[in-house]
Design a protein around this motif. Structure first.
Motif, PDB file in Angstrom:
ATOM      1  N   LYS A 124       0.864  -1.232  -0.089  1.00  0.00           N
ATOM      2  CA  LYS A 124       0.125   0.123   0.017  1.00  0.00           C
ATOM      3  C   LYS A 124       0.907   1.246   0.007  1.00  0.00           C
ATOM      4  O   LYS A 124       1.662   1.332   0.831  1.00  0.00           O
ATOM      5  CB  LYS A 124      -0.746   0.151   1.105  1.00  0.00           C
ATOM      6  CG  LYS A 124      -2.000   1.224   1.118  1.00  0.00           C
ATOM      7  CD  LYS A 124      -2.648   1.033   2.601  1.00  0.00           C
ATOM      8  CE  LYS A 124      -3.544   0.009   2.896  1.00  0.00           C
ATOM      9  NZ  LYS A 124      -4.010   0.000   4.187  1.00  0.00           N
ATOM     10  N   LEU A 125       0.782   1.937  -0.769  1.00  0.00           N
ATOM     11  CA  LEU A 125       1.528   3.451  -1.027  1.00  0.00           C
ATOM     12  C   LEU A 125       0.440   4.611  -0.632  1.00  0.00           C
ATOM     13  O   LEU A 125      -0.735   4.610  -1.372  1.00  0.00           O
ATOM     14  CB  LEU A 125       2.038   3.577  -2.457  1.00  0.00           C
ATOM     15  CG  LEU A 125       2.885   2.479  -2.840  1.00  0.00           C
ATOM     16  CD1 LEU A 125       3.478   2.799  -4.315  1.00  0.00           C
ATOM     17  CD2 LEU A 125       4.216   2.285  -1.818  1.00  0.00           C
ATOM     18  N   LYS A 126       1.071   5.616  -0.071  1.00  0.00           N
ATOM     19  CA  LYS A 126       0.226   6.767   0.453  1.00  0.00           C
ATOM     20  C   LYS A 126       0.975   8.012   0.263  1.00  0.00           C
ATOM     21  O   LYS A 126       1.971   8.092  -0.014  1.00  0.00           O
ATOM     22  CB  LYS A 126      -0.291   6.597   1.937  1.00  0.00           C
ATOM     23  CG  LYS A 126      -0.702   5.080   2.315  1.00  0.00           C
ATOM     24  CD  LYS A 126      -0.966   5.127   3.860  1.00  0.00           C
ATOM     25  CE  LYS A 126       0.410   4.874   4.636  1.00  0.00           C
ATOM     26  NZ  LYS A 126      -0.008   4.742   6.101  1.00  0.00           N
ATOM     27  N   THR A 127       0.075   8.916  -0.144  1.00  0.00           N
ATOM     28  CA  THR A 127       0.271  10.234  -0.442  1.00  0.00           C
ATOM     29  C   THR A 127       0.759  10.949   0.995  1.00  0.00           C
ATOM     30  O   THR A 127       0.438  10.671   2.060  1.00  0.00           O
ATOM     31  CB  THR A 127      -0.715  11.357  -0.724  1.00  0.00           C
ATOM     32  OG1 THR A 127      -1.781  11.334  -0.056  1.00  0.00           O
ATOM     33  CG2 THR A 127      -1.023  10.817  -2.409  1.00  0.00           C
ATOM     34  N   ASN A 128       1.490  12.292   1.044  1.00  0.00           N
ATOM     35  CA  ASN A 128       1.512  12.874   2.095  1.00  0.00           C
ATOM     36  C   ASN A 128       0.187  13.559   2.811  1.00  0.00           C
ATOM     37  O   ASN A 128      -0.799  13.593   1.866  1.00  0.00           O
ATOM     38  CB  ASN A 128       2.439  14.183   2.049  1.00  0.00           C
ATOM     39  CG  ASN A 128       3.751  13.657   1.776  1.00  0.00           C
ATOM     40  OD1 ASN A 128       4.393  12.764   2.227  1.00  0.00           O
ATOM     41  ND2 ASN A 128       4.658  14.544   0.925  1.00  0.00           N
ATOM     42  N   GLN A 129       0.304  13.561   4.152  1.00  0.00           N
ATOM     43  CA  GLN A 129      -0.885  14.121   4.889  1.00  0.00           C
ATOM     44  C   GLN A 129      -1.242  15.526   4.544  1.00  0.00           C
ATOM     45  O   GLN A 129      -0.312  16.221   4.754  1.00  0.00           O
ATOM     46  CB  GLN A 129      -0.960  13.615   6.140  1.00  0.00           C
ATOM     47  CG  GLN A 129      -2.265  13.776   6.957  1.00  0.00           C
ATOM     48  CD  GLN A 129      -2.496  13.409   8.429  1.00  0.00           C
ATOM     49  OE1 GLN A 129      -2.357  14.110   9.361  1.00  0.00           O
ATOM     50  NE2 GLN A 129      -2.432  12.193   8.574  1.00  0.00           N
ATOM     51  N   SER A 131      -4.267  18.465   5.739  1.00  0.00           N
ATOM     52  CA  SER A 131      -5.767  18.660   6.441  1.00  0.00           C
ATOM     53  C   SER A 131      -6.080  17.317   6.833  1.00  0.00           C
ATOM     54  O   SER A 131      -7.486  17.342   6.820  1.00  0.00           O
ATOM     55  CB  SER A 131      -6.637  19.778   5.710  1.00  0.00           C
ATOM     56  OG  SER A 131      -5.823  21.000   5.163  1.00  0.00           O
ATOM     57  N   GLY A 132      -5.336  16.504   7.372  1.00  0.00           N
ATOM     58  CA  GLY A 132      -5.806  15.428   8.072  1.00  0.00           C
ATOM     59  C   GLY A 132      -6.064  14.179   7.002  1.00  0.00           C
ATOM     60  O   GLY A 132      -6.292  12.997   7.418  1.00  0.00           O
ATOM     61  N   PHE A 133      -6.145  14.504   5.453  1.00  0.00           N
ATOM     62  CA  PHE A 133      -6.477  13.390   4.649  1.00  0.00           C
ATOM     63  C   PHE A 133      -4.951  13.128   3.953  1.00  0.00           C
ATOM     64  O   PHE A 133      -4.035  13.575   3.893  1.00  0.00           O
ATOM     65  CB  PHE A 133      -7.277  14.288   3.491  1.00  0.00           C
ATOM     66  CG  PHE A 133      -8.658  14.108   3.758  1.00  0.00           C
ATOM     67  CD1 PHE A 133      -9.652  13.101   3.703  1.00  0.00           C
ATOM     68  CD2 PHE A 133      -9.470  15.356   4.262  1.00  0.00           C
ATOM     69  CE1 PHE A 133     -11.083  13.190   4.152  1.00  0.00           C
ATOM     70  CE2 PHE A 133     -10.662  15.445   4.751  1.00  0.00           C
ATOM     71  CZ  PHE A 133     -11.534  14.330   4.720  1.00  0.00           C
ATOM     72  N   ARG A 134      -5.177  11.677   3.683  1.00  0.00           N
ATOM     73  CA  ARG A 134      -4.210  11.357   2.535  1.00  0.00           C
ATOM     74  C   ARG A 134      -4.791  10.128   1.762  1.00  0.00           C
ATOM     75  O   ARG A 134      -5.731   9.628   2.200  1.00  0.00           O
ATOM     76  CB  ARG A 134      -2.941  10.705   3.442  1.00  0.00           C
ATOM     77  CG  ARG A 134      -3.173   9.538   4.260  1.00  0.00           C
ATOM     78  CD  ARG A 134      -1.907   8.832   4.663  1.00  0.00           C
ATOM     79  NE  ARG A 134      -1.098   9.663   5.544  1.00  0.00           N
ATOM     80  CZ  ARG A 134       0.160   9.614   6.003  1.00  0.00           C
ATOM     81  NH1 ARG A 134       0.845   8.596   4.916  1.00  0.00           N
ATOM     82  NH2 ARG A 134       0.965  10.195   6.817  1.00  0.00           N
ATOM     83  N   PHE A 135      -4.220  10.066   0.614  1.00  0.00           N
ATOM     84  CA  PHE A 135      -4.807   9.121  -0.400  1.00  0.00           C
ATOM     85  C   PHE A 135      -3.770   7.838  -0.658  1.00  0.00           C
ATOM     86  O   PHE A 135      -2.480   8.071  -0.123  1.00  0.00           O
ATOM     87  CB  PHE A 135      -5.113   9.764  -1.653  1.00  0.00           C
ATOM     88  CG  PHE A 135      -6.182  10.782  -1.794  1.00  0.00           C
ATOM     89  CD1 PHE A 135      -7.433  10.338  -1.747  1.00  0.00           C
ATOM     90  CD2 PHE A 135      -5.682  11.951  -1.497  1.00  0.00           C
ATOM     91  CE1 PHE A 135      -8.383  11.704  -1.614  1.00  0.00           C
ATOM     92  CE2 PHE A 135      -6.575  13.226  -1.472  1.00  0.00           C
ATOM     93  CZ  PHE A 135      -7.897  12.608  -1.708  1.00  0.00           C
ATOM     94  N   TRP A 136      -4.335   6.567  -0.814  1.00  0.00           N
ATOM     95  CA  TRP A 136      -3.537   5.485  -0.827  1.00  0.00           C
ATOM     96  C   TRP A 136      -3.958   4.646  -2.190  1.00  0.00           C
ATOM     97  O   TRP A 136      -5.201   4.636  -2.574  1.00  0.00           O
ATOM     98  CB  TRP A 136      -3.808   4.677   0.431  1.00  0.00           C
ATOM     99  CG  TRP A 136      -5.127   4.269   0.593  1.00  0.00           C
ATOM    100  CD1 TRP A 136      -6.037   4.781   1.525  1.00  0.00           C
ATOM    101  CD2 TRP A 136      -5.775   3.185   0.306  1.00  0.00           C
ATOM    102  NE1 TRP A 136      -6.943   4.392   1.575  1.00  0.00           N
ATOM    103  CE2 TRP A 136      -7.057   3.206   0.803  1.00  0.00           C
ATOM    104  CE3 TRP A 136      -5.766   2.037  -0.852  1.00  0.00           C
ATOM    105  CZ2 TRP A 136      -8.275   2.290   0.560  1.00  0.00           C
ATOM    106  CZ3 TRP A 136      -6.698   1.192  -1.042  1.00  0.00           C
ATOM    107  CH2 TRP A 136      -7.903   0.972  -0.415  1.00  0.00           C
ATOM    108  N   ALA A 180      -7.862   1.549  -4.260  1.00  0.00           N
ATOM    109  CA  ALA A 180      -7.451   3.113  -4.017  1.00  0.00           C
ATOM    110  C   ALA A 180      -8.607   3.529  -2.938  1.00  0.00           C
ATOM    111  O   ALA A 180      -9.738   3.162  -3.034  1.00  0.00           O
ATOM    112  CB  ALA A 180      -7.528   3.748  -5.376  1.00  0.00           C
ATOM    113  N   GLY A 181      -7.946   4.646  -2.507  1.00  0.00           N
ATOM    114  CA  GLY A 181      -9.094   5.403  -1.422  1.00  0.00           C
ATOM    115  C   GLY A 181      -8.418   6.325  -0.597  1.00  0.00           C
ATOM    116  O   GLY A 181      -7.415   6.758  -1.322  1.00  0.00           O
ATOM    117  N   GLY A 182      -8.883   6.404   0.520  1.00  0.00           N
ATOM    118  CA  GLY A 182      -8.080   7.614   1.489  1.00  0.00           C
ATOM    119  C   GLY A 182      -8.236   7.462   2.821  1.00  0.00           C
ATOM    120  O   GLY A 182      -8.849   6.198   3.214  1.00  0.00           O
ATOM    121  N   GLU A 183      -7.754   8.042   3.591  1.00  0.00           N
ATOM    122  CA  GLU A 183      -7.680   8.235   5.251  1.00  0.00           C
ATOM    123  C   GLU A 183      -8.061   9.503   5.631  1.00  0.00           C
ATOM    124  O   GLU A 183      -7.408  10.463   5.124  1.00  0.00           O
ATOM    125  CB  GLU A 183      -6.283   7.400   5.782  1.00  0.00           C
ATOM    126  CG  GLU A 183      -6.084   6.161   5.106  1.00  0.00           C
ATOM    127  CD  GLU A 183      -4.845   5.727   5.901  1.00  0.00           C
ATOM    128  OE1 GLU A 183      -4.349   6.225   6.467  1.00  0.00           O
ATOM    129  OE2 GLU A 183      -4.497   4.372   5.401  1.00  0.00           O
TER     130      GLU A 183
END
Length: 229
Positions: A124-129, A131-136, A180-183
């Motif tokens: 699983k690869l993720k973007t930088n956070q 405003s509390g959100f990041r995508f993966w 794919a999605g977000g956190e």
């Protein structure tokens, strides 16, 4: 193809074990639980005289584990879950299908309901956070062991429901896992997890010794909903 998927499973598992050992020395691991509504279960037959006539719905649920990379922007993702599959097949041929001999040329209709104990192995690869959100994004495989297989069937004026067909169903299911999605960070160590995932099965779920129907694979589309702690 099965050997390739099994090799990928073993490679990813060895990576998980290695990172788990590193965690003892300070690596980060997070755990969570999930509930995945499956909005499209479908069988994929490869014979021209066998048709999928309906998709099923269900809910998968289980535990998630992310073994994080040192930079926090990726992880080995695994866990354990109970996964469901359900779909309908129509056999218009006289020599294929579980009851081909008794059907005497009549169209056979089957609805299979499957339950697996399943372990995903993925990166699983993720973007930088922000405003509390990041995508993966997620890519890997899964290995499932059959727990339950029930079937409704009909041909001619014969029909029966909820038949146990464990012995006529492949006991193992493997395939490709993508998502794919977000956190969203709810608290310092609590993250809301959401997304969309596809499980593209490579295994023949019907035992050809019984069904004589070539390969029938299971595909599933599901929402990914969960919480990490």
């Amino acid at each position: 193809m099965k050997k390739i998927i099994l090799a990928i499973n073993l490679i990813l598992l060895s990576g998980v074990v290695s990172y788990a050992q590193n965690y003892i020395n300070g690596r980060a691991v997070r755990f969570g639980f999930k509930v995945d509504p499956v909005f499209a279960n479908s069988f994929r037959p490869q014979e021209n005289d066998i048709n999928r006539t309906g998709s099923g719905f269900g809910v998968n649920y289980g535990l998630m584990t992310d073994i994080l990379f040192s930079d926090g922007r990726g992880a080995f993702a695994t866990g354990v879950e109970v996964a469901h599959g359900s779909s309908k097949l129509e056999y218009k041929t006289s020599n294929r299908g579980l009851y081909a001999a008794q059907a005497e040329g009549a169209t056979q209709n089957y609805k299979l309901r499957l339950q697996y104990l399943q372990i995903p192995f993925s990166v699983k690869l993720k973007t930088n956070q922000h405003s509390g959100f990041r995508f993966w994004g997620q890519f890997g495989t899964y290995l499932g062991a059959l727990l339950k297989s029930r079937m409704d069937y009909s041909y001619g004026n014969v029909s029966e429901a909820n038949v146990n067909v464990m012995k006529n169903t492949n006991k193992v299911n493997m395939g490709l896992l993508v998502g794919a999605g977000g956190e969203y960070q709810l608290a310092e160590k609590t993250d809301l997890f959401f997304g969309l995932g596809l499980e593209n099965g490579f295994t023949d779920i019907t035992s050809n010794r019984s069904w004589n129907d070539g390969k029938v694979a299971l595909n599933r589309w599901a929402l990914r909903l969960g919480v990490f702690f």
